[in-house]
Motif scaffolding. Structure first.
Motif: not given
Length: 119
Positions: A18-31
Motif C-alpha cells: 500500500y505505501i511503497n507500491w501504490l503510494g498511499f500514506r499512513i494517516d494514523w495507526q493503533e498499536e
C-alpha cells in the motif's frame, strides 16, 4: 463517506504493497504491545483501514475507488517493476476504465475512471 476495512496478515507486506507500491500514506495507526494492529492509509480522497486483527473481518474483501488519471497511475505502477496490473474497459460499460490490484492477503482494490465525453 464509506471506509473499506481490509484484513492484513503481515504488517510489513501491507506497507510494501500500500505505501511503497501504490503510494498511499499512513494517516494514523493503533498499536498493541508495540505492534501496529489497525492502520488508516490514504491516497488523495481514497481512505482504507488495514486491520491486523484477523479475527475481526476475514481477508478477501473488494472495494472500488474512482480516480482521475488512471493511465498515468498505471504507468507509475509499471515503472516500479513489482507487479503488472492492466487497465481495461469495464465489462459493464466501455466508457469506464478499470485497474484491479490484489494485495498479498487476497483483498482487491479496483481503481476506476469514467471517460468524459467531448462537449
Amino acid at each position: 463517506m464509506v471506509t473499506p476495512v481490509f484484513t492484513i496478515l503481515d504488517y510489513a507486506k501491507a506497507i510494501e504493497f500500500y505505501i511503497n507500491w501504490l503510494g498511499f500514506r499512513i494517516d494514523w495507526q493503533e498499536e498493541h504491545d508495540k505492534k501496529p494492529v489497525y492502520v488508516q492509509v490514504s491516497r488523495g480522497e481514497i481512505i482504507l483501514h488495514l486491520n491486523a486483527l484477523a479475527d475481526d473481518v476475514p481477508a478477501g474483501a473488494k472495494a472500488r475507488a474512482e480516480i482521475q488519471g488512471i493511465l498515468a497511475f498505471h504507468h507509475q505502477l509499471l515503472s516500479k517493476n513489482l507487479r503488472r496490473p492492466t487497465v481495461q474497459p469495464a465489462y459493464w460499460n466501455s466508457r469506464v476504465l478499470e485497474m484491479e490490484v490484489v494485495d498479498p492477503f487476497g483483498n482487491r482494490l479496483v481503481f476506476c475512471e469514467i471517460a468524459t465525453l467531448p462537449a
